[in-house]
Design a protein around this motif. Structure first.
Motif, PDB file in Angstrom:
ATOM      1  N   THR A 285       1.033 -26.582 -13.038  1.00  0.00           N
ATOM      2  CA  THR A 285       1.327 -25.387 -13.843  1.00  0.00           C
ATOM      3  C   THR A 285       0.149 -24.437 -13.969  1.00  0.00           C
ATOM      4  N   ARG A 286      -1.044 -24.894 -13.621  1.00  0.00           N
ATOM      5  CA  ARG A 286      -2.225 -24.035 -13.737  1.00  0.00           C
ATOM      6  C   ARG A 286      -2.980 -24.106 -12.414  1.00  0.00           C
ATOM      7  N   ILE A 287      -2.683 -23.152 -11.553  1.00  0.00           N
ATOM      8  CA  ILE A 287      -3.124 -23.208 -10.158  1.00  0.00           C
ATOM      9  C   ILE A 287      -4.232 -22.189  -9.912  1.00  0.00           C
ATOM     10  N   ALA A 288      -5.394 -22.686  -9.528  1.00  0.00           N
ATOM     11  CA  ALA A 288      -6.530 -21.819  -9.204  1.00  0.00           C
ATOM     12  C   ALA A 288      -6.589 -21.583  -7.703  1.00  0.00           C
ATOM     13  N   MET A 289      -7.170 -20.443  -7.326  1.00  0.00           N
ATOM     14  CA  MET A 289      -7.427 -20.160  -5.911  1.00  0.00           C
ATOM     15  C   MET A 289      -8.858 -19.709  -5.755  1.00  0.00           C
ATOM     16  N   LEU A 290      -9.555 -20.283  -4.759  1.00  0.00           N
ATOM     17  CA  LEU A 290     -10.938 -19.902  -4.485  1.00  0.00           C
ATOM     18  C   LEU A 290     -11.046 -19.381  -3.060  1.00  0.00           C
ATOM     19  N   THR A 291     -11.723 -18.248  -2.909  1.00  0.00           N
ATOM     20  CA  THR A 291     -11.913 -17.653  -1.587  1.00  0.00           C
ATOM     21  C   THR A 291     -13.350 -17.189  -1.433  1.00  0.00           C
TER      22      THR A 291
ATOM     23  N   GLU B 297      -9.048 -15.458 -14.530  1.00  0.00           N
ATOM     24  CA  GLU B 297      -9.645 -16.762 -14.826  1.00  0.00           C
ATOM     25  C   GLU B 297      -9.461 -17.737 -13.668  1.00  0.00           C
ATOM     26  N   LEU B 298      -8.304 -17.700 -13.035  1.00  0.00           N
ATOM     27  CA  LEU B 298      -7.960 -18.710 -12.028  1.00  0.00           C
ATOM     28  C   LEU B 298      -8.260 -18.288 -10.597  1.00  0.00           C
ATOM     29  N   LEU B 299      -8.453 -17.007 -10.375  1.00  0.00           N
ATOM     30  CA  LEU B 299      -8.733 -16.505  -9.034  1.00  0.00           C
ATOM     31  C   LEU B 299     -10.222 -16.197  -8.916  1.00  0.00           C
ATOM     32  N   ARG B 300     -10.901 -16.871  -8.004  1.00  0.00           N
ATOM     33  CA  ARG B 300     -12.341 -16.690  -7.852  1.00  0.00           C
ATOM     34  C   ARG B 300     -12.682 -16.398  -6.384  1.00  0.00           C
ATOM     35  N   SER B 301     -13.429 -15.316  -6.175  1.00  0.00           N
ATOM     36  CA  SER B 301     -13.937 -14.973  -4.845  1.00  0.00           C
ATOM     37  C   SER B 301     -15.449 -14.904  -4.919  1.00  0.00           C
ATOM     38  N   ASN B 302     -16.114 -15.683  -4.101  1.00  0.00           N
ATOM     39  CA  ASN B 302     -17.573 -15.766  -4.191  1.00  0.00           C
ATOM     40  C   ASN B 302     -18.126 -16.262  -2.862  1.00  0.00           C
ATOM     41  N   SER B 303     -19.443 -16.163  -2.731  1.00  0.00           N
ATOM     42  CA  SER B 303     -20.097 -16.748  -1.563  1.00  0.00           C
ATOM     43  C   SER B 303     -19.929 -18.255  -1.618  1.00  0.00           C
ATOM     44  N   LEU B 304     -20.102 -18.913  -0.489  1.00  0.00           N
ATOM     45  CA  LEU B 304     -19.957 -20.374  -0.476  1.00  0.00           C
ATOM     46  C   LEU B 304     -20.918 -21.029  -1.459  1.00  0.00           C
ATOM     47  N   SER B 305     -22.131 -20.508  -1.529  1.00  0.00           N
ATOM     48  CA  SER B 305     -23.122 -21.089  -2.444  1.00  0.00           C
ATOM     49  C   SER B 305     -22.792 -20.811  -3.903  1.00  0.00           C
ATOM     50  N   GLY B 306     -21.999 -19.756  -4.170  1.00  0.00           N
ATOM     51  CA  GLY B 306     -21.663 -19.400  -5.547  1.00  0.00           C
ATOM     52  C   GLY B 306     -20.393 -20.049  -6.064  1.00  0.00           C
TER      53      GLY B 306
ATOM     54  N   LEU C 239     -16.417 -23.172  -9.952  1.00  0.00           N
ATOM     55  CA  LEU C 239     -15.715 -24.420 -10.234  1.00  0.00           C
ATOM     56  C   LEU C 239     -16.174 -25.033 -11.551  1.00  0.00           C
ATOM     57  N   GLU C 240     -17.475 -24.943 -11.809  1.00  0.00           N
ATOM     58  CA  GLU C 240     -18.014 -25.429 -13.096  1.00  0.00           C
ATOM     59  C   GLU C 240     -17.317 -24.727 -14.249  1.00  0.00           C
ATOM     60  N   GLN C 241     -17.200 -23.412 -14.163  1.00  0.00           N
ATOM     61  CA  GLN C 241     -16.574 -22.635 -15.227  1.00  0.00           C
ATOM     62  C   GLN C 241     -15.107 -23.013 -15.397  1.00  0.00           C
ATOM     63  N   LEU C 242     -14.404 -23.181 -14.277  1.00  0.00           N
ATOM     64  CA  LEU C 242     -12.984 -23.520 -14.349  1.00  0.00           C
ATOM     65  C   LEU C 242     -12.761 -24.868 -15.026  1.00  0.00           C
ATOM     66  N   PHE C 243     -13.625 -25.837 -14.739  1.00  0.00           N
ATOM     67  CA  PHE C 243     -13.404 -27.177 -15.280  1.00  0.00           C
ATOM     68  C   PHE C 243     -14.062 -27.387 -16.642  1.00  0.00           C
ATOM     69  N   LEU C 244     -14.827 -26.397 -17.117  1.00  0.00           N
ATOM     70  CA  LEU C 244     -15.316 -26.418 -18.494  1.00  0.00           C
ATOM     71  C   LEU C 244     -14.322 -25.759 -19.441  1.00  0.00           C
ATOM     72  N   SER C 245     -13.319 -25.088 -18.876  1.00  0.00           N
ATOM     73  CA  SER C 245     -12.307 -24.387 -19.665  1.00  0.00           C
ATOM     74  C   SER C 245     -11.461 -25.384 -20.445  1.00  0.00           C
TER      75      SER C 245
ATOM     76  N   LEU D 110     -14.172 -29.929  -2.264  1.00  0.00           N
ATOM     77  CA  LEU D 110     -14.216 -31.393  -2.176  1.00  0.00           C
ATOM     78  C   LEU D 110     -15.563 -31.940  -2.624  1.00  0.00           C
ATOM     79  N   SER D 111     -16.633 -31.256  -2.254  1.00  0.00           N
ATOM     80  CA  SER D 111     -17.979 -31.685  -2.657  1.00  0.00           C
ATOM     81  C   SER D 111     -18.121 -31.664  -4.173  1.00  0.00           C
ATOM     82  N   PHE D 112     -17.626 -30.593  -4.809  1.00  0.00           N
ATOM     83  CA  PHE D 112     -17.718 -30.467  -6.264  1.00  0.00           C
ATOM     84  C   PHE D 112     -16.903 -31.551  -6.955  1.00  0.00           C
ATOM     85  N   LEU D 113     -15.673 -31.744  -6.525  1.00  0.00           N
ATOM     86  CA  LEU D 113     -14.801 -32.729  -7.180  1.00  0.00           C
ATOM     87  C   LEU D 113     -15.360 -34.138  -7.039  1.00  0.00           C
ATOM     88  N   LYS D 114     -15.936 -34.432  -5.881  1.00  0.00           N
ATOM     89  CA  LYS D 114     -16.534 -35.748  -5.684  1.00  0.00           C
ATOM     90  C   LYS D 114     -17.747 -35.935  -6.591  1.00  0.00           C
ATOM     91  N   GLU D 115     -18.584 -34.898  -6.674  1.00  0.00           N
ATOM     92  CA  GLU D 115     -19.794 -34.953  -7.513  1.00  0.00           C
ATOM     93  C   GLU D 115     -19.437 -35.174  -8.985  1.00  0.00           C
TER      94      GLU D 115
END
Length: 339
Positions: free
Chosen positions: A183-189, A223-232, A237-243, A262-267
């Motif tokens: 029900t709460r779907i984020a997209m990252l590009t 809030e759920l749509l994020r476009s950033n550099s790979l390093s950013g 993701l930190e902000q989304l999962f602190l919500s 995948l790297s973030f979720l594993k960490e």
């Protein structure tokens, strides 16, 4: 887009008050019988008229080189490497070799490669465009260079283009997650500057899908749509999962973004799919062996590569339609265990 008349050697010769053969000698750096004042005069006119030597046109008078240049915006993408392999195999069947150049998302490098390949007398170009070199793309069209765009559509540039139906791909990703109760779907590009069409279209498809599946008009796009550099993206993701309302579904906008997710979720020890479901637009070689296996939206790479190769061959042989066509291919859902 209306074609602008290209400046010719004849135009330069007329404005410099010399013959076309003298201008040709200047362009080929044959200065033996040319005065310094004549050289300076021609050089000044070329600069004032923004004359670009038509290397491809001059090559038409020569025998075909059996070479095609492929300029890829970023060879790190799975699509780039896989589709180039298909194109190369098809062209080799016709006795044509390819020269592969990686622009690394740098428009300056892209221009340099276009000019270098023209100097090598290639018979045509297949370009995964960086997106900003409109003048250079238009020059290729005006000079009737055999050219195909791959993966990215450039607004205002009329050229045969082969790419995914990107809006359909992200619509399919959202719909798949909704069907599984997310029900709460984020997209990252990656960033959408330079008007890189797949990213823009995938975001548009995401928005349309959410609007279709949600009657609640307050659905929080920013809030759920994020476009950033790979390093950013890690910070996003930190902000989304602190919500207080964490996402329970994530769409990775492409294969490179997927690695960051995948790297973030594993960490963080976040469980897939128990805590958050994951779908990637673009299939990856490790999708089947990753634990859990990854649901992806795949591009029909073989069909797309064969189409691009077929178009460039047809253009080189001179029997292709003069009306440019945008060929969009349907995405394919590869349902696995991550959602």
């Amino acid at each position: 887009m209306t074609k602008t008349k290209a400046v010719t050697i004849g135009d330069v010769a007329k404005n410099a008050g010399v013959s076309k053969s003298t201008v040709s000698q200047f362009l080929n750096k044959r200065y033996e019988y040319m005065s310094q004042s004549t050289r300076e005069k021609i050089e000044k006119v070329i600069e004032e008229m923004n004359f670009q030597p038509n290397l491809f046109a001059s090559n038409l008078k020569k025998q075909k080189t059996k070479l095609v240049g492929i300029i890829v915006a970023n060879i790190r993408h799975v699509l780039s490497t896989e589709v180039i392999r298909v194109i190369e195999q098809r062209l080799q069947q016709e006795g044509i070799q390819v020269i592969i150049c990686n622009a690394d998302d740098d428009p300056v490098k892209e221009i340099a490669y276009i000019q270098m390949l023209a100097g090598r007398s290639v018979d045509g170009l297949i370009i995964f465009p960086t997106g900003t070199n409109h003048a250079e793309y238009s020059r290729l069209i005006n000079h009737e260079t055999p050219v195909v765009f791959m993966d990215r559509k450039i607004e205002g540039i009329l050229v045969d283009t082969v790419l995914l139906d990107n809006e359909a791909a992200s619509f399919l990703a959202v719909s798949t997650l909704v069907e599984r109760g997310r029900t709460r779907i984020a997209m990252l590009t990656q960033p959408v500057y330079h008007h890189i069409s797949p990213r823009i279209e995938r975001i548009e498809g995401y928005k349309k899908a959410l609007a279709f599946h949600n009657s609640n008009s307050d659905y929080d796009y920013p809030e759920l749509l994020r476009s950033n550099s790979l390093s950013g993206l890690k910070e996003d993701l930190e902000q989304l999962f602190l919500s207080d309302e964490k996402p329970n579904g994530i769409i990775a906008g492409n294969d490179l973004v997927l690695k960051e997710v995948l790297s973030f979720l594993k960490e963080k020890g976040i469980s897939i799919p128990n805590e958050v479901a994951v779908i990637s637009i673009d299939d990856v070689s490790y999708a089947d062996i990753y634990q859990p296996s990854l649901t992806t939206i795949a591009q029909p790479i073989n069909e797309m590569g064969l189409k691009a190769a077929g178009i460039i061959l047809s253009q080189i042989q001179g029997n292709h339609s003069n009306v440019p066509v945008v060929y969009r291919f349907s995405p394919e859902l590869k349902l696995r265990d991550s959602c």
